[in-house]
Design an enzyme around this catalytic site. Structure first.
Site, short mmCIF file in Angstrom:
data_model
loop_
_atom_site.label_atom_id
_atom_site.label_comp_id
_atom_site.label_asym_id
_atom_site.label_seq_id
_atom_site.Cartn_x
_atom_site.Cartn_y
_atom_site.Cartn_z
N ALA A 14 0.81 -1.24 0.00
CA ALA A 14 0.00 0.00 0.00
C ALA A 14 0.83 1.27 0.00
CB ALA A 14 -0.93 0.00 1.21
N ARG A 16 2.70 2.71 -2.33
CA ARG A 16 2.77 3.55 -3.54
C ARG A 16 1.93 2.93 -4.63
NH1 ARG A 16 7.33 1.60 -6.84
NH2 ARG A 16 8.26 -0.18 -5.79
N VAL A 66 4.77 -10.52 2.02
CA VAL A 66 3.59 -11.38 1.86
C VAL A 66 3.95 -12.81 1.43
CG1 VAL A 66 1.98 -9.48 1.41
CG2 VAL A 66 3.11 -10.64 -0.52
N TYR A 157 5.58 -13.66 -14.87
CA TYR A 157 4.58 -12.73 -14.32
C TYR A 157 3.18 -13.14 -14.80
CZ TYR A 157 2.20 -8.25 -13.44
OH TYR A 157 1.32 -7.28 -13.01
N ALA A 159 2.20 -16.10 -15.74
CA ALA A 159 1.83 -17.35 -15.05
C ALA A 159 1.35 -17.07 -13.64
CB ALA A 159 3.03 -18.31 -15.04
N LYS A 161 -0.05 -14.35 -12.46
CA LYS A 161 -1.35 -13.67 -12.43
C LYS A 161 -2.47 -14.60 -12.90
CE LYS A 161 0.02 -9.68 -10.79
NZ LYS A 161 -0.42 -9.22 -9.47
P1 NAP Z 1 4.47 -0.90 -7.62
O1 NAP Z 1 4.39 0.55 -7.92
O2 NAP Z 1 5.75 -1.62 -7.90
O3 NAP Z 1 4.03 -1.14 -6.09
C1 NAP Z 1 3.98 -2.42 -5.54
C2 NAP Z 1 4.14 -2.32 -4.05
O4 NAP Z 1 4.13 -3.66 -3.50
C3 NAP Z 1 5.48 -1.69 -3.67
O5 NAP Z 1 5.34 -0.80 -2.59
C4 NAP Z 1 6.29 -2.91 -3.27
O6 NAP Z 1 7.37 -2.65 -2.40
C5 NAP Z 1 5.24 -3.77 -2.61
N1 NAP Z 1 5.70 -5.14 -2.47
C6 NAP Z 1 6.51 -5.82 -3.31
N2 NAP Z 1 6.78 -7.04 -2.84
C7 NAP Z 1 6.14 -7.13 -1.65
C8 NAP Z 1 6.05 -8.14 -0.67
N3 NAP Z 1 6.71 -9.30 -0.83
N4 NAP Z 1 5.30 -7.93 0.44
C9 NAP Z 1 4.66 -6.74 0.61
N5 NAP Z 1 4.71 -5.73 -0.29
C10 NAP Z 1 5.45 -5.92 -1.40
O7 NAP Z 1 3.36 -1.69 -8.44
P2 NAP Z 1 1.89 -1.25 -8.96
O8 NAP Z 1 2.03 -0.93 -10.38
O9 NAP Z 1 1.27 -0.31 -8.03
O10 NAP Z 1 1.19 -2.68 -8.89
C11 NAP Z 1 0.29 -3.08 -7.86
C12 NAP Z 1 -0.37 -4.39 -8.26
O11 NAP Z 1 -1.05 -4.20 -9.51
C13 NAP Z 1 0.62 -5.54 -8.48
O12 NAP Z 1 0.07 -6.74 -8.04
C14 NAP Z 1 0.79 -5.56 -9.99
O13 NAP Z 1 1.20 -6.82 -10.45
C15 NAP Z 1 -0.61 -5.20 -10.43
N6 NAP Z 1 -0.69 -4.66 -11.78
C16 NAP Z 1 -0.02 -3.50 -12.13
C17 NAP Z 1 -0.14 -3.02 -13.42
C18 NAP Z 1 0.55 -1.75 -13.89
O14 NAP Z 1 0.54 -1.47 -15.10
N7 NAP Z 1 1.11 -0.96 -13.01
C19 NAP Z 1 -0.89 -3.71 -14.38
C20 NAP Z 1 -1.56 -4.88 -13.99
C21 NAP Z 1 -1.44 -5.33 -12.69
P3 NAP Z 1 8.88 -2.53 -3.05
O15 NAP Z 1 8.81 -1.48 -4.09
O16 NAP Z 1 9.76 -2.16 -1.91
O17 NAP Z 1 9.19 -3.87 -3.65
#
Ligand code: NAP
Length: 252
Positions: A14, A16, A66, A157, A159, A161
């Protein structure tokens, strides 16, 4: 229906991006929040907590990876102790480490599967006794359009999702009788630190936009409304579903 009183939601990852936007959106909808991330995000997570308190809602920060079963169990039990109730969980924490299948180190496969797929399972498993006991729960798992068609260098990735979607469909069948729903959101290309991985090449970025019905990239706030719906009583008869939130990408 959830009991009377202020509902509480747990959002993982949560600090960012999409997770932060979801946490703020749920706060605006009247939820108190349990905010999770990993310890290295402490400063950013504290900032989100302050932003939620400014909205007039309570927020508790709990650090856990997690993919670590012990840390997840401890986080969930602290969350329940601190708030008394978890009505909704948004499994948002995720990672993307690009690499072709041929060159992918095994550790990158494991890391992506561990956080994205196993992490979702571990958080849900730790929360289910609490949700079952209350006869109520809203589980929202953030998958990805990448789990439906994917892009080069993201096979692992994709796989992970696809695994989240399959997990959610079966979970919904197991927990429905206890008043718990489980659904997936599949974001498209959302402009975050992770989303920019798909946008480094301007030609590829332009192709994403031209293949999108709404002719634009997504912002984290675009994901908030659908998540709030699935976390609320408005979606009481919706379970086992996967909703694309991608502006209408033609391949999805
Ligand atoms: P992001 O900006 O990289 O943020 C992800 C957050 O999750 C970061 O604060 C990260 O911390 C944290 N995190 C990573 N590993 C973790 C762990 N093991 N335990 C707890 N927290 C952890 O990504 P986002 O773009 O907001 O993506 C959020 C979700 O949406 C993800 O599941 C992603 O796969 C999905 N998603 C994103 C997109 C897109 O285009 N952005 C598209 C489809 C799906 P650190 O940075 O310190 O690792």
């Amino acid at each position: 229906m959830s009991d009377a009183g202020t509902r509480t939601a747990l959002v993982t990852g949560a600090s960012r991006g999409i997770g932060r936007a979801i946490a703020l959106g749920l706060a605006r909808e009247g939820f108190d929040l349990v905010l999770n991330d990993i310890e290295r995000q402490k400063d950013q997570l504290d900032t989100v907590r302050t932003e939620i308190e400014a909205i007039g809602r309570r927020a508790v920060t709990l650090f856990a990876d997690v993919s670590d079963a012990g840390a997840v169990q401890a986080m969930v039990s602290h969350a329940i102790d601190a708030t008394g109730r978890i009505d909704a969980v948004v499994n948002n924490a995720g990672i993307l480490i690009p690499g072709t299948v041929e060159a992918l180190p095994e550790r990158h496969w494991d890391a992506v599967m561990d956080v994205n797929a196993k992490g979702t399972f571990l958080v849900v498993q730790a929360l289910l006794p609490h949700m079952r006991a209350r006869g109520y729960g809203r589980i929202v798992n953030i998958a990805s359009i990448g789990g439906k068609h994917g892009a080069p260098e993201q096979a692992h990735y994709s796989a992970s999702k696809a695994a989240v979607m399959g997990f959610t469909r079966v979970l919904a069948q197991e927990v429905g009788a206890q008043g718990i729903t489980a659904n997936c959101i599949c974001p498209g290309i959302i402009v975050t630190d992770m989303g920019r991985t798909n946008l480094e090449d301007p030609v590829v970025a332009e192709r994403w936009i031209s293949n999108t019905a709404l002719r634009r990239l997504g912002q984290p706030e675009d994901v908030v409304g659908p998540v709030c719906f699935l976390a609320s009583d408005a979606s009481a008869f919706v379970t086992g579903q996967t909703l694309n939130v991608d502006g209408g990408i033609v391949l999805s």
